[in-house]
Design a protein around this motif. Structure first.
Motif, PDB file in Angstrom:
ATOM      1  N   VAL A 228       0.810  -1.227   0.000  1.00 48.08           N
ATOM      2  CA  VAL A 228       0.000   0.000   0.000  1.00 48.08           C
ATOM      3  C   VAL A 228       0.841   1.274   0.000  1.00 48.08           C
ATOM      4  O   VAL A 228       0.349   2.327  -0.416  1.00 48.08           O
ATOM      5  CB  VAL A 228      -1.046   0.032   1.146  1.00 48.08           C
ATOM      6  N   HIS A 229       2.099   1.197   0.424  1.00 47.72           N
ATOM      7  CA  HIS A 229       2.970   2.377   0.428  1.00 47.72           C
ATOM      8  C   HIS A 229       3.894   2.417  -0.780  1.00 47.72           C
ATOM      9  O   HIS A 229       4.744   3.303  -0.876  1.00 47.72           O
ATOM     10  CB  HIS A 229       3.811   2.403   1.712  1.00 47.72           C
ATOM     11  N   GLU A 230       3.734   1.486  -1.700  1.00 45.97           N
ATOM     12  CA  GLU A 230       4.611   1.376  -2.862  1.00 45.97           C
ATOM     13  C   GLU A 230       4.530   2.609  -3.758  1.00 45.97           C
ATOM     14  O   GLU A 230       3.461   3.138  -4.006  1.00 45.97           O
ATOM     15  CB  GLU A 230       4.186   0.157  -3.687  1.00 45.97           C
ATOM     16  N   ASP A 231       5.683   3.021  -4.246  1.00 47.21           N
ATOM     17  CA  ASP A 231       5.763   4.023  -5.310  1.00 47.21           C
ATOM     18  C   ASP A 231       7.036   3.732  -6.097  1.00 47.21           C
ATOM     19  O   ASP A 231       7.806   2.864  -5.722  1.00 47.21           O
ATOM     20  CB  ASP A 231       5.733   5.456  -4.756  1.00 47.21           C
ATOM     21  N   ASP A 232       7.232   4.446  -7.183  1.00 44.24           N
ATOM     22  CA  ASP A 232       8.403   4.157  -8.015  1.00 44.24           C
ATOM     23  C   ASP A 232       9.592   5.062  -7.694  1.00 44.24           C
ATOM     24  O   ASP A 232      10.607   5.023  -8.377  1.00 44.24           O
ATOM     25  CB  ASP A 232       8.052   4.250  -9.497  1.00 44.24           C
ATOM     26  N   GLY A 233       9.465   5.882  -6.658  1.00 40.03           N
ATOM     27  CA  GLY A 233      10.538   6.803  -6.296  1.00 40.03           C
ATOM     28  C   GLY A 233      10.544   8.068  -7.134  1.00 40.03           C
ATOM     29  O   GLY A 233      11.251   9.006  -6.834  1.00 40.03           O
ATOM     30  N   GLY A 234       9.754   8.079  -8.181  1.00 43.24           N
ATOM     31  CA  GLY A 234       9.705   9.252  -9.055  1.00 43.24           C
ATOM     32  C   GLY A 234       8.355   9.939  -9.047  1.00 43.24           C
ATOM     33  O   GLY A 234       8.045  10.722  -9.929  1.00 43.24           O
TER      34      GLY A 234
ATOM     35  N   LYS B  73      -3.553   1.824   8.959  1.00 44.74           N
ATOM     36  CA  LYS B  73      -3.566   0.506   9.603  1.00 44.74           C
ATOM     37  C   LYS B  73      -2.188  -0.148   9.544  1.00 44.74           C
ATOM     38  O   LYS B  73      -1.759  -0.796  10.498  1.00 44.74           O
ATOM     39  CB  LYS B  73      -4.612  -0.367   8.911  1.00 44.74           C
ATOM     40  N   TRP B  74      -1.518  -0.017   8.404  1.00 53.05           N
ATOM     41  CA  TRP B  74      -0.194  -0.617   8.199  1.00 53.05           C
ATOM     42  C   TRP B  74       0.801   0.496   7.872  1.00 53.05           C
ATOM     43  O   TRP B  74       1.126   0.720   6.703  1.00 53.05           O
ATOM     44  CB  TRP B  74      -0.233  -1.656   7.085  1.00 53.05           C
ATOM     45  N   PRO B  75       1.300   1.204   8.877  1.00 58.40           N
ATOM     46  CA  PRO B  75       2.212   2.341   8.633  1.00 58.40           C
ATOM     47  C   PRO B  75       3.477   1.923   7.889  1.00 58.40           C
ATOM     48  O   PRO B  75       3.934   0.788   8.006  1.00 58.40           O
ATOM     49  CB  PRO B  75       2.553   2.831  10.037  1.00 58.40           C
ATOM     50  N   LYS B  76       4.013   2.870   7.167  1.00 63.60           N
ATOM     51  CA  LYS B  76       5.256   2.642   6.422  1.00 63.60           C
ATOM     52  C   LYS B  76       6.393   2.397   7.405  1.00 63.60           C
ATOM     53  O   LYS B  76       6.508   3.077   8.414  1.00 63.60           O
ATOM     54  CB  LYS B  76       5.560   3.876   5.555  1.00 63.60           C
ATOM     55  N   LYS B  77       7.205   1.408   7.108  1.00 59.75           N
ATOM     56  CA  LYS B  77       8.310   1.065   8.005  1.00 59.75           C
ATOM     57  C   LYS B  77       9.574   1.773   7.616  1.00 59.75           C
ATOM     58  O   LYS B  77       9.817   2.107   6.531  1.00 59.75           O
ATOM     59  CB  LYS B  77       8.538  -0.448   7.999  1.00 59.75           C
TER      60      LYS B  77
END
Length: 70
Positions: A31-37, A66-70
Motif C-alpha cells: 500500500v505504500h509502494e511508489d516508483d521513487g519518481g 492501519k499498516w504504517p510505512k516502516k
C-alpha cells in the motif's frame, strides 16, 4: 479474511485493499509502494475508467494508517 473497512466499491481486509467484487487486489505490504519518481497507486487507478477514486482514496488512507510505512 476479516473486512476492516468497507466503502461503496473498495474494502480493506486483513490481507490488503480489494474491490468489493474481488477483481482488483493490493496486498497490505504494497500500500505504500511508489516508483521513487512520484508514481502512486492513486496515479495508476486514475488511469482506469471504472475506479471510484474518492472511495479508493478512503480505502488507501485507512489501509496506510492501519499498516504504517516502516
Amino acid at each position: 479474511m476479516a473486512t476492516l473497512w468497507k466503502g461503496s466499491q473498495w474494502k480493506v481486509t486483513s490481507a490488503g485493499v480489494d474491490t468489493l467484487d474481488d477483481k482488483y487486489f493490493i496486498a497490505k505490504n504494497r500500500v505504500h509502494e511508489d516508483d521513487g519518481g512520484g508514481w502512486t497507486w492513486e496515479d495508476q487507478m486514475e488511469e482506469k475508467g471504472w475506479v471510484d477514486m474518492a472511495d479508493f482514496r478512503r480505502a488507501m488512507t485507512f489501509a496506510r494508517a492501519k499498516w504504517p510505512k516502516k
